[in-house]
Design an enzyme around this catalytic site. Structure first.
Site, PDB file in Angstrom:
ATOM      1  N   GLY A  15      29.783  33.465 -29.869  1.00  0.00           N
ATOM      2  CA  GLY A  15      30.095  33.123 -28.494  1.00  0.00           C
ATOM      3  C   GLY A  15      30.163  34.356 -27.622  1.00  0.00           C
ATOM      4  O   GLY A  15      30.116  35.493 -28.107  1.00  0.00           O
TER       5      GLY A  15
ATOM      6  N   SER B 110      12.295  27.560 -21.081  1.00  0.00           N
ATOM      7  CA  SER B 110      13.053  26.510 -20.394  1.00  0.00           C
ATOM      8  C   SER B 110      12.768  26.419 -18.906  1.00  0.00           C
ATOM      9  O   SER B 110      13.471  25.703 -18.196  1.00  0.00           O
ATOM     10  CB  SER B 110      14.551  26.742 -20.604  1.00  0.00           C
ATOM     11  OG  SER B 110      14.957  27.976 -20.053  1.00  0.00           O
TER      12      SER B 110
ATOM     13  N   LYS C 272      24.372  26.184 -19.522  1.00  0.00           N
ATOM     14  CA  LYS C 272      23.602  25.996 -18.283  1.00  0.00           C
ATOM     15  C   LYS C 272      24.306  25.041 -17.329  1.00  0.00           C
ATOM     16  O   LYS C 272      24.380  25.288 -16.116  1.00  0.00           O
ATOM     17  CB  LYS C 272      22.207  25.473 -18.629  1.00  0.00           C
ATOM     18  CG  LYS C 272      21.342  26.473 -19.377  1.00  0.00           C
ATOM     19  CD  LYS C 272      20.002  25.862 -19.752  1.00  0.00           C
ATOM     20  CE  LYS C 272      19.126  26.859 -20.501  1.00  0.00           C
ATOM     21  NZ  LYS C 272      17.821  26.271 -20.901  1.00  0.00           N
TER      22      LYS C 272
END
Length: 849
Positions: free
Chosen positions: A392, A735, A778
């Site tokens: 993370g 993406s 996102k």
């Protein structure tokens, strides 16, 4: 002939007999002068001294000593620079005055070693008995003493006593053989008994066998040879009797005790013999103490064999040699390793849940995995420790989560910082052939915590240096982190297997891209995503703010920050995935209130708190933020942007758990036609996505009513330039396909996409929308930027349902698309009343949906 004027060296609690070599430590001005004479002598010269025994506890009355005995400066004190080898040696130093006996032993200096600053280790060899006569004093020179030598004369009528003593000596050597003494010692004893004269042999053997200080003193001051032989015979007979009794007792209990019990019994027996002889109990010497620690370590059988072999080897080495120090350090590591020491896992599921909830807010999927592990331990009683890796962004609580797990398991916690480790030996240890070698970080951690089942946190495992000329430390971790192999991990320093299967390893990383695949395969990956604004508000309110207030010496009532102010801090000053910068910003506000409170206290009376309370306002409002922290560092990216054709908002994943919105700007310009120019520090993947997007728009330009005929090239006379702002930040990934298509359609059709609409997803050449990763990051970044509608691939719907917080889903409209036609419909037809779609285009889109 020997010199008759010599320097006297008093020996406290020691007696030097002729024929015996003894090591003592000397210091002081007289010792320095004596050593200077020794080092300046030629090879033929010999430095002689007189060694006089001295026992301060026995000499309580100066009048009891010989009136002719001169005063000499002595001190049993020990300098702080002495090594362990010299701790049992007494030192000569001019501190106090004590009278000497009138007899001593002539000795020559054989060897000298420096044992510290101003301290010398001197080897003395006894030669002949002598008597002190008087003192000779010279100016600016140390004290010298006249001595008189005594000659040993024996008659033929004493042959019976001599033969009897020689028989006792042979019996003593035979008894040593029965006790299986080392061959080197037996060879020396046999040679002495067959070659040395009886009187000389008596002096040597009295120094070898168990005798007290008083008995050696009597042996030295006895001038009559026959009396000395009688004394030596009685002492030898007593020693033989003690050995016989010890051998009988040993043979009686040999078949009834284990090896450890037998060693304990013999040690107690030796102590009892010393007490019967009147000798005070001495502390165990260094090797005995080390052997005791090795026995108490409860090492496995393969380690016991290595330790015994090394212990036998170190006993044959000189303490001054380098190999002795290396072997001793190795045995100390072996003795201190936690071979069998462990902490009991106190598993209380409810207590563990409460501990995790108190320390961390959210992170439900992480807590669920930990509770599963604890539950299996509670039911089964034991479980092979998994290798967990928390991945993370910085500041989300990976390291502190490891501490909480250790508390929940009641285990010891140890953290290994792997950032920047470039040497393989740091993980596997250095071999003992190198100077300054030591075990690896894992073995050092076990040695420090003292148990074999701690929780060991491998922090920043993705920051390891790979494939340097020092080796690959990541490859060295493969055996450590493999549950099927780490039960026999071999450190290069210990060079014997050590069981690591009971250790619970937890690794932390910011990014998985830099972790090698074989190492990644051995770990269970658990992702920790960034926090939402609501989660940051709860963390700041319950943990960060009270912590900083107390750390700055204030009371909780001295600083009051509303939820609105904390949200403003998180939104406009610390836009991050974690809460580390948020804590620093809160600390800045608390410091500002400290300055204000300190200034008011200086103006008011020290004992008048009411004046301070009247002038001080503990509450922090929004207007105070600009005064304390300055202008806003971050604004909502879409708050001021107007809807412009050719500009579309995308969603990007920035690595380390950070998401962000990404603007795509497209424009057309006169040129050769068909050229595509890309700027914004783009990678190869995103460049290929732009090529695919332009090809799809050119292929479907007539369907989208962008051209009048099917054969017409929409960019026949124009070039296209696509730019991604923030050009200094590298961008890559698959993406941005749907965003590029929408930007080109908006450019050629002069249609606008709302600034509060964002999208992500990859497209194929046939117009299929493909799923992408990093959905939670996102979406959270889009919510943080003020986005109110997000267009996502259909196959990412499960990611939104599982990962996105409920509070975010309530503020954002999600539209899931299977094809690019769904994306265009969501981006343009359902935008707002400003869109001017032609009827033909509207019918075309509806036919594809």
């Amino acid at each position: 002939m020997y010199p008759t004027t010599l320097t006297v060296i008093p020996l406290e609690n020691k007696v030097l007999l002729p024929g015996v070599v003894m090591r003592i430590a000397l210091r002081g001005q007289e010792a320095t002068e004596l050593m200077r004479r020794f080092f300046k002598k030629t090879e033929q010269q010999v430095i002689y001294v007189v060694c006089v025994p001295l026992q301060p506890s026995k000499i309580t009355d100066i009048d009891d000593c010989t009136s002719q005995a001169p005063h000499v400066p002595i001190s049993p004190q020990q300098p702080p620079s002495m090594t362990n080898n010299d701790q049992q040696d007494k030192l000569v130093s001019p501190v106090q005055q004590v009278r000497l006996p009138s007899f001593g032993c002539l000795a020559k200096i054989v060897r000298v070693q420096r044992a510290g600053v101003g301290v010398f280790g001197v080897y003395l060899e006894g030669i002949q008995r002598c008597q002190l006569v008087d003192t000779m004093i010279k100016k600016d020179e140390p004290l010298m003493y006249h001595v008189k030598y005594n000659q040993d004369i024996t008659s033929s009528k004493d042959n019976r006593v001599v033969e009897g003593y020689q028989t006792l000596c042979k019996t003593f050597v035979h008894k040593m053989k029965e006790l299986q003494m080392p061959d080197s010692l037996l060879l020396q004893l046999t040679k002495m008994t067959s070659t040395m004269a009886p009187l000389a042999l008596a002096d040597v053997l009295v120094s070898i066998i168990e005798t007290t200080f008083d008995e050696k003193w009597t042996m030295l001051e006895t001038l009559d040879p026959m009396q000395r032989l009688h004394l030596a015979s009685s002492l030898m007979q007593r020693q033989l009797q003690v050995l016989s009794i010890s051998q009988q007792v040993h043979s009686t209990i040999e078949g009834k005790l284990t090896k450890q019990q037998r060693e304990f019994y013999l040690r107690q027996q030796l102590d009892a013999i010393r007490q019967e002889l009147g000798q005070e109990q001495k502390d165990e010497d260094e090797m005995t103490e080390l052997n005791r620690r090795l026995v108490e370590a409860n090492m496995p059988s393969h380690a016991v064999v290595v330790a015994q072999r090394e212990l036998k080897r170190i006993k044959r080495l000189q303490p001054s040699s380098t190999e002795w120090a290396v072997s001793r350090n190795y045995l100390e590591w072996m003795a201190d390793m936690p071979w069998t020491k462990r902490t009991d896992d106190f598993v209380d599921i409810q207590r563990a849940k409460q501990q995790l909830d108190d320390d961390h807010f959210g992170l439900d999927h992480v807590k669920k995995r930990i509770i599963e592990y604890l539950s299996v331990i509670k039911i089964k009683g034991d479980l092979k420790a998994p290798i967990i890796c928390f991945v993370g962004p910085p500041g989300v609580g990976k390291t502190s989560l490891g501490k909480s797990i250790a508390k929940a398991l009641s285990r010891e916690f140890h953290r290994l910082s792997l950032g920047g480790i470039r040497d393989e030996a740091d993980m596997r240890g250095h071999r003992r052939t190198y100077v300054g070698s030591q075990p690896g970080l894992v073995i050092q951690g076990l040695h420090k915590v003292g148990v074999n089942n701690p929780l060991m946190l491998l922090d920043e495992i993705d920051k390891l240096v790979h494939s340097s000329h020092y080796g690959d430390p990541a490859a060295a971790l493969l055996e450590i982190l493999d549950p099927e192999q780490n039960n026999g991990f071999t450190d290069h320093y210990l060079n014997i297997p050590f069981d690591l299967s009971k250790v619970l390893f937890i690794a932390t990383a910011n990014n998985l891209d830099t972790i090698p695949e074989p190492l990644l395969d051995r770990m269970e990956i658990i992702h920790l995503h960034g926090y939402t604004f609501e989660e940051k508000l709860h963390i700041a309110r319950t943990h960060l703010l009270p912590k900083q207030i107390l750390a700055h010496g204030l009371d909780l009532k001295d600083v009051i920050i509303s939820d609105q102010v904390i949200l403003a801090l998180a939104e406009h000053y610390t836009r991050e995935s974690g809460v580390r910068n948020l804590e620093r910003t809160i600390a800045s506000i608390v410091r500002a209130k400290c300055v204000e409170l300190a200034a008011l206290r200086e103006k008011s009376s020290p004992n008048n708190d009411q004046v301070v309370n009247k002038g001080y306002c503990p509450e922090v409002i929004l207007e105070d933020l600009r005064t304390i922290l300055g202008v806003y560092k971050f604004d909502k990216e879409v708050a001021e942007r107007e809807d412009v054709p050719g500009v579309v908002t995308g969603l990007a994943y920035g690595g380390s758990g950070n998401g962000s919105i990404l603007f795509v700007e497209a424009t057309r310009m006169p040129g050769k036609g068909g050229n595509l120019q890309l700027t914004g520090s783009l990678g190869d993947v995103i460049k290929e996505s732009a090529q695919i997007a332009l090809s799809w728009v050119k292929a479907h330009a007539y369907t989208l009513n962008l051209t009048t005929t099917r054969r017409m090239n929409i960019v026949e006379h124009d070039d296209v330039h696509i730019h991604f702002p923030s050009g200094s930040i590298p961008k890559d990934g698959p993406s941005a396909g749907v965003t590029l298509v929408c930007a080109l359609v908006s450019l050629f059709g002069e249609w606008q996409v709302s600034s509060t609409t964002a999208m992500t997803g990859e497209i194929s050449l046939r117009g299929q929308v493909l799923p992408v990763g990093g959905i939670k990051e996102k979406v959270i970044s889009a919510h943080r930027a003020g986005i109110r509608k997000v267009i996502l691939p259909w196959r990412n719907k499960k990611d939104v349902d599982a990962d996105v917080p409920v509070s975010v889903k309530m503020d954002i409209e999600f539209i899931y698309c299977k094809t690019i036609w769904d994306v265009l419909n969501a981006a343009f037809m359902k935008n707002n009343d400003k869109q001017k779609w032609s009827p033909t285009t509207r019918m075309t889109l509806e036919s594809h949906l």
